[in-house]
Design an enzyme around this catalytic site. Structure first.
Site, PDB file in Angstrom:
ATOM      1  N   TYR A  46       0.824  -1.183  -0.093  1.00  0.00           N
ATOM      2  CA  TYR A  46       0.046   0.023  -0.043  1.00  0.00           C
ATOM      3  C   TYR A  46       1.066   1.193   0.091  1.00  0.00           C
ATOM      4  O   TYR A  46       0.513   2.383  -0.352  1.00  0.00           O
ATOM      5  CB  TYR A  46      -1.173  -0.086   1.015  1.00  0.00           C
ATOM      6  CG  TYR A  46      -1.791  -1.125   1.240  1.00  0.00           C
ATOM      7  CD1 TYR A  46      -2.108  -2.007   0.110  1.00  0.00           C
ATOM      8  CD2 TYR A  46      -2.837  -1.260   2.376  1.00  0.00           C
ATOM      9  CE1 TYR A  46      -3.191  -3.091   0.136  1.00  0.00           C
ATOM     10  CE2 TYR A  46      -3.730  -2.400   2.267  1.00  0.00           C
ATOM     11  CZ  TYR A  46      -3.828  -3.184   1.232  1.00  0.00           C
ATOM     12  OH  TYR A  46      -4.872  -4.344   1.299  1.00  0.00           O
ATOM     13  N   ASP A  63      -4.890  -7.096   6.249  1.00  0.00           N
ATOM     14  CA  ASP A  63      -6.087  -6.293   5.889  1.00  0.00           C
ATOM     15  C   ASP A  63      -7.160  -7.333   5.583  1.00  0.00           C
ATOM     16  O   ASP A  63      -8.324  -7.179   5.927  1.00  0.00           O
ATOM     17  CB  ASP A  63      -5.871  -5.539   4.521  1.00  0.00           C
ATOM     18  CG  ASP A  63      -6.931  -4.655   4.217  1.00  0.00           C
ATOM     19  OD1 ASP A  63      -7.928  -4.303   5.126  1.00  0.00           O
ATOM     20  OD2 ASP A  63      -6.669  -3.637   3.117  1.00  0.00           O
ATOM     21  N   ASP A 109     -10.285  -8.784   8.616  1.00  0.00           N
ATOM     22  CA  ASP A 109     -11.672  -8.762   8.028  1.00  0.00           C
ATOM     23  C   ASP A 109     -12.312 -10.125   8.084  1.00  0.00           C
ATOM     24  O   ASP A 109     -13.521 -10.328   8.653  1.00  0.00           O
ATOM     25  CB  ASP A 109     -11.792  -8.211   6.605  1.00  0.00           C
ATOM     26  CG  ASP A 109     -11.948  -6.586   6.961  1.00  0.00           C
ATOM     27  OD1 ASP A 109     -11.720  -6.064   7.932  1.00  0.00           O
ATOM     28  OD2 ASP A 109     -12.752  -5.781   5.877  1.00  0.00           O
ATOM     29  N   ASP A 136      -2.386 -18.291   2.087  1.00  0.00           N
ATOM     30  CA  ASP A 136      -3.420 -18.929   1.557  1.00  0.00           C
ATOM     31  C   ASP A 136      -4.071 -19.876   2.504  1.00  0.00           C
ATOM     32  O   ASP A 136      -5.428 -20.201   2.670  1.00  0.00           O
ATOM     33  CB  ASP A 136      -3.308 -19.674   0.263  1.00  0.00           C
ATOM     34  CG  ASP A 136      -2.147 -20.044   0.170  1.00  0.00           C
ATOM     35  OD1 ASP A 136      -1.118 -20.119   0.845  1.00  0.00           O
ATOM     36  OD2 ASP A 136      -1.522 -20.658  -0.937  1.00  0.00           O
ATOM     37  N   LYS A 148       3.771 -15.271   2.353  1.00  0.00           N
ATOM     38  CA  LYS A 148       4.064 -16.048   0.985  1.00  0.00           C
ATOM     39  C   LYS A 148       5.486 -16.541   0.799  1.00  0.00           C
ATOM     40  O   LYS A 148       5.748 -15.932  -0.341  1.00  0.00           O
ATOM     41  CB  LYS A 148       3.041 -15.128   0.030  1.00  0.00           C
ATOM     42  CG  LYS A 148       2.744 -16.073  -1.097  1.00  0.00           C
ATOM     43  CD  LYS A 148       1.554 -16.925  -0.905  1.00  0.00           C
ATOM     44  CE  LYS A 148       1.049 -17.866  -2.122  1.00  0.00           C
ATOM     45  NZ  LYS A 148       0.284 -18.950  -2.047  1.00  0.00           N
TER      46      LYS A 148
END
Ligand code: NAD
Length: 364
Positions: A146, A251, A255, A227, A195
């Protein structure tokens, strides 16, 4: 102890939920013999209405004089509020982003707790949730994808966009240290999510996390691919204690974890910097649809205040007292409208604050 707290009621339901959090904090301070000094600060729409901008230099200055910030939430209904006819940098949310940047709040903490009494709200099957779960997601907040270089261009008539995921070892180390410190106050397990089978930034993340772990021999560190973590959160959430991860993975996973609890009005959050300073706020927004009706659930804000006592003031017993009061109120059958179910007693925002304050008990 003297506690200097900047208080940002904000917009929408913000002033209502902050009033209840203060009620609970004041009762806690009374019982444990602390003195709280609050300074009110305007942010977001409330600041635009008075100063024409969502965050002033004076507001930042006042906040810097405090040891922590307790915030309601900011923003309005974009379809009708005049705040959203202003230029993007003058809108309510720009004030919050600028404040987070000014304070260098790099570690975002989002607890996802399933209370036994609210198990009905959890979308997972009973055999999966079993005795409930209590996860702390720690997300790096100021680096990664970001904040890396980005551009969109057209090459030979073909549009192309680029985003860059960059972390240096200092950025990884400081958030990893936070995660291990917090794990020491909990069940002493850190799951670092990355990852690393694909990304260089993840391989550095893994290496630095392992270096930090050497200073915390009591904490178990495990690594998990993002994942797999997304799957494990709905397959067996109780396996997690602290989840540590970079900005974008955090992020998404935070959620996911919060939706698994099923109750938006119950979810606290904190954003911390290198010192003990933190900004504490509920995970939900300013809920303009229910503002001013005394029906908002103040518990997320009350639990954010408990996090503030724990992480900025090291007052663990006081924080435990507030968290226990929340459990007792739920056990006693009281609910705000957003979490009501059959056979329970519905109460408003202010009454919920009273009930919580009444249940604060000394843990000495
Ligand atoms: P929201 O979280 O405010 O509301 C979503 C839904 O949940 C609404 O139906 C609302 O009534 C309900 N809800 C939220 N909190 C509740 C509570 N404590 N008790 C009972 N019900 C509750 O999200 P939104 O509607 O997408 O956003 C509204 C405004 O909040 C927007 O301006 C948005 O930008 C802002 N926002 C601010 C923050 C923040 O201050 N950090 C975070 C998210 C959204």
């Amino acid at each position: 102890m003297e506690l200097r707290i900047a208080c940002i009621p904000g917009d929408g339901i913000g002033p209502e939920i902050i009033a209840e959090a203060r009620k609970v904090l004041d009762k806690t301070a009374d019982i444990y013999g602390h003195k709280i000094h609050y300074t009110d600060v305007l942010l977001g729409g409330a600041s635009i209405d008075v100063h024409g901008v969502p965050l002033t230099e004076e507001a930042i200055h006042t906040i810097r004089q405090s040891a922590a910030v307790l915030m309601g939430s900011i923003g309005g209904d974009a379809a009708v509020s005049p705040w959203y006819r202003l230029a993007p940098q003058l809108r309510p949310e720009a004030g919050l982003l600028a404040l987070r940047k000014a304070l260098d709040l790099f570690a975002n903490l989002r607890p996802a707790i399933l209370y036994e009494e609210l198990a009905d709200a959890c979308p997972l099957k009973e055999n999966i949730i079993g005795g409930g779960f209590d996860i702390m997601i720690i997300r790096e907040l100021t680096g990664g994808l970001y904040f890396g270089e980005r551009k969109t261009e057209t090459e030979n008539g073909v549009r192309k966009a680029l985003d860059t995921l960059v972390y240096d070892e200092k950025e990884i180390r400081r958030v990893a240290v936070k995660a291990f410190d917090i794990a020491m106050k909990r069940r002493r397990k850190v799951t670092s999510v990355d990852k690393a089978n694909v990304l260089d930034s993840s391989r550095l993340w893994r290496a630095v996390t392992e270096e930090v772990a050497k200073d915390y021999p009591e904490v178990v560190l495990e690594h998990m691919l993002v994942d797999n973590c997304a799957m494990q959160l709905v397959r067996n959430p109780a396996q997690f204690d602290v989840i540590l991860t970079e900005n974008m993975f955090g992020d998404i996973l935070s959620d996911e974890a919060s939706m698994v609890t099923g109750s938006i009005g119950m979810l606290a959050s904190a954003s911390l910097n290198d010192s003990r300073f933190g900004l504490y706020e509920p995970s939900h927004g300013s809920a303009p649809d229910i503002a001013g009706q005394d029906i908002a659930n103040p518990i997320a804000t009350v639990l954010s205040a408990a996090m503030m006592l724990r992480y900025s003031f090291d007052l663990d017993r006081e924080a435990d007292s507030i968290e226990d009061a929340v459990k007792t109120v739920l056990k006693d059958g009281f609910r705000t409208g957003d979490i009501i179910s059959a056979d329970k007693t519905q109460v408003g925002c202010s009454r919920m604050g009273d009930l919580l304050a009444e249940r604060i008990a000394c843990k000495i």
